[in-house]
Design a protein around this motif. Sequence first.
Motif, PDB file in Angstrom:
ATOM      1  N   UNK A  37      15.657 -49.430  -7.545  1.00 43.23           N
ATOM      2  CA  UNK A  37      14.500 -49.643  -6.700  1.00 43.23           C
ATOM      3  C   UNK A  37      13.243 -49.933  -7.500  1.00 43.23           C
ATOM      4  N   UNK A  38      13.087 -49.248  -8.634  1.00 45.31           N
ATOM      5  CA  UNK A  38      11.922 -49.488  -9.485  1.00 45.31           C
ATOM      6  C   UNK A  38      11.950 -50.907 -10.055  1.00 45.31           C
ATOM      7  N   UNK A  39      13.146 -51.375 -10.383  1.00 49.43           N
ATOM      8  CA  UNK A  39      13.293 -52.758 -10.855  1.00 49.43           C
ATOM      9  C   UNK A  39      12.910 -53.741  -9.740  1.00 49.43           C
ATOM     10  N   UNK A  40      13.370 -53.480  -8.528  1.00 49.97           N
ATOM     11  CA  UNK A  40      13.096 -54.383  -7.415  1.00 49.97           C
ATOM     12  C   UNK A  40      11.609 -54.417  -7.064  1.00 49.97           C
ATOM     13  N   UNK A  41      10.916 -53.321  -7.305  1.00 48.45           N
ATOM     14  CA  UNK A  41       9.486 -53.299  -7.037  1.00 48.45           C
ATOM     15  C   UNK A  41       8.741 -54.336  -7.869  1.00 48.45           C
ATOM     16  N   UNK A  42       9.258 -54.625  -9.048  1.00 52.54           N
ATOM     17  CA  UNK A  42       8.625 -55.639  -9.890  1.00 52.54           C
ATOM     18  C   UNK A  42       8.834 -57.041  -9.317  1.00 52.54           C
ATOM     19  N   UNK A  43       9.961 -57.248  -8.635  1.00 48.77           N
ATOM     20  CA  UNK A  43      10.273 -58.544  -8.053  1.00 48.77           C
ATOM     21  C   UNK A  43       9.742 -58.687  -6.628  1.00 48.77           C
ATOM     22  N   UNK A  44       9.609 -57.555  -5.935  1.00 48.78           N
ATOM     23  CA  UNK A  44       9.165 -57.566  -4.537  1.00 48.78           C
ATOM     24  C   UNK A  44       8.024 -56.561  -4.379  1.00 48.78           C
ATOM     25  N   UNK A  45       6.838 -56.889  -4.865  1.00 45.46           N
ATOM     26  CA  UNK A  45       5.716 -55.943  -4.791  1.00 45.46           C
ATOM     27  C   UNK A  45       5.349 -55.543  -3.379  1.00 45.46           C
ATOM     28  N   UNK A  46       5.796 -56.336  -2.382  1.00 46.00           N
ATOM     29  CA  UNK A  46       5.500 -55.967  -0.998  1.00 46.00           C
ATOM     30  C   UNK A  46       6.208 -54.673  -0.584  1.00 46.00           C
ATOM     31  N   UNK A  47       7.202 -54.241  -1.367  1.00 48.71           N
ATOM     32  CA  UNK A  47       7.876 -52.970  -1.089  1.00 48.71           C
ATOM     33  C   UNK A  47       6.934 -51.784  -1.246  1.00 48.71           C
ATOM     34  N   UNK A  48       5.861 -51.959  -2.003  1.00 51.27           N
ATOM     35  CA  UNK A  48       4.941 -50.845  -2.252  1.00 51.27           C
ATOM     36  C   UNK A  48       4.380 -50.281  -0.957  1.00 51.27           C
ATOM     37  N   UNK A  49       4.152 -51.139   0.019  1.00 52.04           N
ATOM     38  CA  UNK A  49       3.611 -50.680   1.296  1.00 52.04           C
ATOM     39  C   UNK A  49       4.582 -49.742   1.998  1.00 52.04           C
ATOM     40  N   UNK A  50       5.880 -49.980   1.833  1.00 54.25           N
ATOM     41  CA  UNK A  50       6.876 -49.092   2.427  1.00 54.25           C
ATOM     42  C   UNK A  50       6.773 -47.701   1.823  1.00 54.25           C
ATOM     43  N   UNK A  51       6.682 -47.633   0.492  1.00 51.94           N
ATOM     44  CA  UNK A  51       6.612 -46.323  -0.155  1.00 51.94           C
ATOM     45  C   UNK A  51       5.286 -45.626   0.120  1.00 51.94           C
ATOM     46  N   UNK A  52       4.238 -46.393   0.329  1.00 54.03           N
ATOM     47  CA  UNK A  52       2.947 -45.788   0.639  1.00 54.03           C
ATOM     48  C   UNK A  52       2.948 -45.103   2.000  1.00 54.03           C
ATOM     49  N   UNK A  53       3.761 -45.594   2.940  1.00 52.89           N
ATOM     50  CA  UNK A  53       3.776 -44.970   4.261  1.00 52.89           C
ATOM     51  C   UNK A  53       4.820 -43.860   4.366  1.00 52.89           C
ATOM     52  N   UNK A  54       5.650 -43.695   3.345  1.00 50.16           N
ATOM     53  CA  UNK A  54       6.674 -42.642   3.367  1.00 50.16           C
ATOM     54  C   UNK A  54       6.026 -41.271   3.225  1.00 50.16           C
ATOM     55  N   UNK A  55       6.479 -40.317   4.007  1.00 46.62           N
ATOM     56  CA  UNK A  55       5.986 -38.943   3.895  1.00 46.62           C
ATOM     57  C   UNK A  55       6.706 -38.178   2.797  1.00 46.62           C
ATOM     58  N   UNK A  56       7.898 -38.611   2.457  1.00 48.07           N
ATOM     59  CA  UNK A  56       8.689 -37.926   1.437  1.00 48.07           C
ATOM     60  C   UNK A  56       9.460 -38.982   0.656  1.00 48.07           C
ATOM     61  N   UNK A  57       9.447 -38.859  -0.678  1.00 47.03           N
ATOM     62  CA  UNK A  57      10.171 -39.814  -1.524  1.00 47.03           C
ATOM     63  C   UNK A  57      11.078 -39.024  -2.459  1.00 47.03           C
ATOM     64  N   UNK A  58      12.376 -39.075  -2.185  1.00 49.23           N
ATOM     65  CA  UNK A  58      13.354 -38.366  -3.006  1.00 49.23           C
ATOM     66  C   UNK A  58      13.543 -39.072  -4.353  1.00 49.23           C
ATOM     67  N   UNK A  59      13.978 -38.317  -5.346  1.00 47.21           N
ATOM     68  CA  UNK A  59      14.393 -38.899  -6.627  1.00 47.21           C
ATOM     69  C   UNK A  59      15.906 -39.030  -6.589  1.00 47.21           C
TER      70      UNK A  59
END
Length: 271
Positions: A37-59
């Motif tokens: 997912x971290x790799x894909x964030x570099x290719x699809x920066x629009x994913x950042x908005x999804x993580x910003x609205x998440x209330x919980x982000x698991x590792x």
Amino acid sequence: MFGQLVDLVKPEEVLHHVQDAVAEGRKSVVANHNLHGLYLLQKHPEMRAFYEMAELIEVDSTPMIWFSRALGLHSRGFHRCTYLDWRDHFWSVANRKAWRIMAVGGAPGVGEEAARRLGARYPKTEIRTRHGFFDARAGSADNAEVVAEIQAFQPHILFVGMGMPRQELWTLAVFDALPDCVILSVGAAFDYEAGTQNPAPRWMGRAGIEWAYRLVQDPRRLFHRYCIEPWTLAPLAIRDLRAARRRMSGKTAARGADFGAPPTRNFPRGT
């Protein structure tokens, strides 16, 4: 880590969050981060908005837990959690509370088989599925049909398992149209439940070698993910390590200054 916020939570804490959100009737997104997912964030920066609205982000990555320890964070092996780590607890709770659960994703027929197997074990749950082979573009008839089906079902839990980054981008695009429920991005969760994919033994996940098991199972699809993609994160890792080193040096200097300062005492007036 790697420029992203994560929550160091145990599987049971994820379930506490899910239960609280369902009880409150609150719409809540539970996301996860792994190296892919971290790799894909570099290719699809629009994913950042999804993580910003998440209330919980698991590792969802034991190597990320190891890396967090190198950064001086108070992480432990039990902070690595994903669907396979809390699935039994989840379905036990869902059965006890008679939750309505909908899953979107997978090939045609996979969801139905997963629902059949899960329904036999957890008969008080109501499970509905929709395969992921539809036109997910905004404004398409397929997309409108899937969203309408979710709205009509009014699930307590919505599993979205269409693979990264499609599942994250789809959730982001339709979020406002979804009913109040807990939305979890779960990848191949229902493929495991249907028996079309074999999950690695959980001890391999805890040992950090689950990736090797999956690579042997599907080398053509996963070689690039596990053997090439992590190296693209090296610049971010180096930046994090340097920042951690500066932070630790600052704390050491502060402790040294405190140790060298004369002690102060507040005596009562008149002594």
